[in-house]
Structure formats: structure tokens, C-alpha cells
Design a protein around this motif. Structure first.
Motif, PDB file in Angstrom:
ATOM      1  N   MET A 156      -1.877  -9.566  -4.903  1.00 53.34           N
ATOM      2  CA  MET A 156      -1.444  -9.082  -6.202  1.00 53.34           C
ATOM      3  C   MET A 156      -1.860  -7.622  -6.408  1.00 53.34           C
ATOM      4  N   PHE A 157      -3.011  -7.239  -5.858  1.00 46.98           N
ATOM      5  CA  PHE A 157      -3.482  -5.864  -6.004  1.00 46.98           C
ATOM      6  C   PHE A 157      -2.488  -4.883  -5.391  1.00 46.98           C
ATOM      7  N   LEU A 158      -1.985  -5.200  -4.204  1.00 47.79           N
ATOM      8  CA  LEU A 158      -1.047  -4.299  -3.534  1.00 47.79           C
ATOM      9  C   LEU A 158       0.262  -4.168  -4.319  1.00 47.79           C
ATOM     10  N   VAL A 159       0.724  -5.259  -4.852  1.00 47.60           N
ATOM     11  CA  VAL A 159       1.935  -5.216  -5.686  1.00 47.60           C
ATOM     12  C   VAL A 159       1.659  -4.375  -6.930  1.00 47.60           C
ATOM     13  N   GLY A 160       0.500  -4.558  -7.519  1.00 46.78           N
ATOM     14  CA  GLY A 160       0.125  -3.769  -8.698  1.00 46.78           C
ATOM     15  C   GLY A 160       0.078  -2.279  -8.403  1.00 46.78           C
ATOM     16  N   VAL A 161      -0.443  -1.916  -7.237  1.00 43.67           N
ATOM     17  CA  VAL A 161      -0.485  -0.503  -6.845  1.00 43.67           C
ATOM     18  C   VAL A 161       0.937   0.040  -6.689  1.00 43.67           C
ATOM     19  N   GLY A 162       1.818  -0.736  -6.087  1.00 42.11           N
ATOM     20  CA  GLY A 162       3.206  -0.310  -5.933  1.00 42.11           C
ATOM     21  C   GLY A 162       3.891  -0.093  -7.270  1.00 42.11           C
ATOM     22  N   VAL A 163       3.678  -0.996  -8.201  1.00 43.80           N
ATOM     23  CA  VAL A 163       4.280  -0.861  -9.536  1.00 43.80           C
ATOM     24  C   VAL A 163       3.671   0.340 -10.259  1.00 43.80           C
ATOM     25  N   TRP A 164       2.348   0.473 -10.208  1.00 39.79           N
ATOM     26  CA  TRP A 164       1.660   1.581 -10.855  1.00 39.79           C
ATOM     27  C   TRP A 164       2.192   2.928 -10.345  1.00 39.79           C
TER      28      TRP A 164
ATOM     29  N   SER B 130       3.966  10.214  -2.286  1.00 38.57           N
ATOM     30  CA  SER B 130       3.237   9.180  -3.033  1.00 38.57           C
ATOM     31  C   SER B 130       4.126   7.988  -3.362  1.00 38.57           C
ATOM     32  N   LEU B 131       5.385   8.255  -3.731  1.00 38.80           N
ATOM     33  CA  LEU B 131       6.310   7.155  -4.001  1.00 38.80           C
ATOM     34  C   LEU B 131       6.604   6.359  -2.726  1.00 38.80           C
ATOM     35  N   ALA B 132       6.719   7.050  -1.601  1.00 38.69           N
ATOM     36  CA  ALA B 132       6.974   6.349  -0.335  1.00 38.69           C
ATOM     37  C   ALA B 132       5.787   5.464   0.035  1.00 38.69           C
ATOM     38  N   VAL B 133       4.578   5.997  -0.081  1.00 35.05           N
ATOM     39  CA  VAL B 133       3.382   5.201   0.251  1.00 35.05           C
ATOM     40  C   VAL B 133       3.228   4.050  -0.737  1.00 35.05           C
ATOM     41  N   GLY B 134       3.431   4.327  -2.021  1.00 36.31           N
ATOM     42  CA  GLY B 134       3.325   3.270  -3.029  1.00 36.31           C
ATOM     43  C   GLY B 134       4.339   2.168  -2.817  1.00 36.31           C
ATOM     44  N   THR B 135       5.544   2.546  -2.415  1.00 43.36           N
ATOM     45  CA  THR B 135       6.579   1.550  -2.126  1.00 43.36           C
ATOM     46  C   THR B 135       6.183   0.707  -0.922  1.00 43.36           C
ATOM     47  N   ALA B 136       5.688   1.354   0.119  1.00 44.80           N
ATOM     48  CA  ALA B 136       5.260   0.624   1.327  1.00 44.80           C
ATOM     49  C   ALA B 136       4.129  -0.351   0.996  1.00 44.80           C
ATOM     50  N   VAL B 137       3.176   0.096   0.195  1.00 44.97           N
ATOM     51  CA  VAL B 137       2.062  -0.777  -0.189  1.00 44.97           C
ATOM     52  C   VAL B 137       2.580  -1.953  -1.013  1.00 44.97           C
ATOM     53  N   GLY B 138       3.483  -1.679  -1.950  1.00 40.21           N
ATOM     54  CA  GLY B 138       4.053  -2.758  -2.757  1.00 40.21           C
ATOM     55  C   GLY B 138       4.825  -3.768  -1.925  1.00 40.21           C
ATOM     56  N   VAL B 139       5.593  -3.275  -0.962  1.00 35.06           N
ATOM     57  CA  VAL B 139       6.350  -4.173  -0.069  1.00 35.06           C
ATOM     58  C   VAL B 139       5.388  -5.029   0.754  1.00 35.06           C
ATOM     59  N   LEU B 140       4.319  -4.414   1.256  1.00 38.15           N
ATOM     60  CA  LEU B 140       3.323  -5.199   1.997  1.00 38.15           C
ATOM     61  C   LEU B 140       2.701  -6.277   1.112  1.00 38.15           C
ATOM     62  N   GLY B 141       2.454  -5.938  -0.135  1.00 37.48           N
ATOM     63  CA  GLY B 141       1.902  -6.919  -1.070  1.00 37.48           C
ATOM     64  C   GLY B 141       2.853  -8.075  -1.307  1.00 37.48           C
ATOM     65  N   VAL B 142       4.133  -7.779  -1.487  1.00 34.52           N
ATOM     66  CA  VAL B 142       5.127  -8.841  -1.682  1.00 34.52           C
ATOM     67  C   VAL B 142       5.217  -9.714  -0.441  1.00 34.52           C
ATOM     68  N   LYS B 143       5.229  -9.083   0.742  1.00 31.11           N
ATOM     69  CA  LYS B 143       5.282  -9.866   1.985  1.00 31.11           C
ATOM     70  C   LYS B 143       4.056 -10.751   2.135  1.00 31.11           C
ATOM     71  N   ALA B 144       2.890 -10.237   1.771  1.00 27.39           N
ATOM     72  CA  ALA B 144       1.660 -11.040   1.863  1.00 27.39           C
ATOM     73  C   ALA B 144       1.717 -12.227   0.906  1.00 27.39           C
ATOM     74  N   LEU B 145       2.202 -11.997  -0.298  1.00 24.17           N
ATOM     75  CA  LEU B 145       2.316 -13.104  -1.261  1.00 24.17           C
ATOM     76  C   LEU B 145       3.302 -14.166  -0.776  1.00 24.17           C
ATOM     77  N   ARG B 146       4.417 -13.704  -0.202  1.00 25.43           N
ATOM     78  CA  ARG B 146       5.404 -14.662   0.311  1.00 25.43           C
ATOM     79  C   ARG B 146       4.856 -15.446   1.488  1.00 25.43           C
ATOM     80  N   ALA B 147       4.132 -14.777   2.376  1.00 26.06           N
ATOM     81  CA  ALA B 147       3.546 -15.455   3.536  1.00 26.06           C
ATOM     82  C   ALA B 147       2.477 -16.454   3.076  1.00 26.06           C
TER      83      ALA B 147
END
Length: 69
Positions: A1-9, A47-64
Motif C-alpha cells: 500500500m505504501f508504494l501505491v500511496g507514493v505513486g498517487v502522491w 519524478s512522474l516517471a519514477v512515481g509511476t513505476a513505484v506505483g505500478v510495482l505497488g499494484v503488482k505486489a498487491l495483486r501478487a
């Protein structure tokens, strides 16, 4: 959830900062963008590219995690 939160932030904060830079007097000289604008645009884009990548990793982790149990 933290990674998704960082992506949204990232997507909440950086576009607002970009608008502030766009409207800054140092960003334009005779309707021509200055290096101040270009440098900040590059930083915001990165920053948007890194934030997007972090958010995507967070979503993938939650799905896994939900698939495992």
C-alpha cells in the motif's frame, strides 16, 4: 500500500508544482522558455516517471499478494 500511496502522491504533487513553475516569472523571457523552465520540466518528468513505476510495482505486489493467499 505504501508504494501505491507514493505513486498517487507523486501525481497529486508534481503537476501542481509544474503549474507553479509554468506561471513563475523566471520561466519565460519574451515568450520563450528559459533554462529554469526546461530544468524543472525535466525534473518533474523524471519524478512522474519514477512515481509511476513505484506505483505500478505497488499494484503488482498487491495483486501478487492476493493471489498467494
Amino acid at each position: 500500500m505504501f508504494l501505491v500511496g507514493v505513486g498517487v502522491w507523486t501525481w497529486v504533487i508534481w503537476p501542481r508544482f509544474g503549474l507553479a513553475i509554468w506561471n513563475d516569472d523566471r520561466a519565460w523571457r519574451s515568450d520563450t522558455p528559459t533554462s529554469f523552465l526546461w530544468v524543472h520540466a525535466l525534473l518533474i518528468g523524471a519524478s512522474l516517471a519514477v512515481g509511476t513505476a513505484v506505483g505500478v510495482l505497488g499494484v503488482k505486489a498487491l495483486r501478487a499478494r492476493s493471489r498467494v493467499g
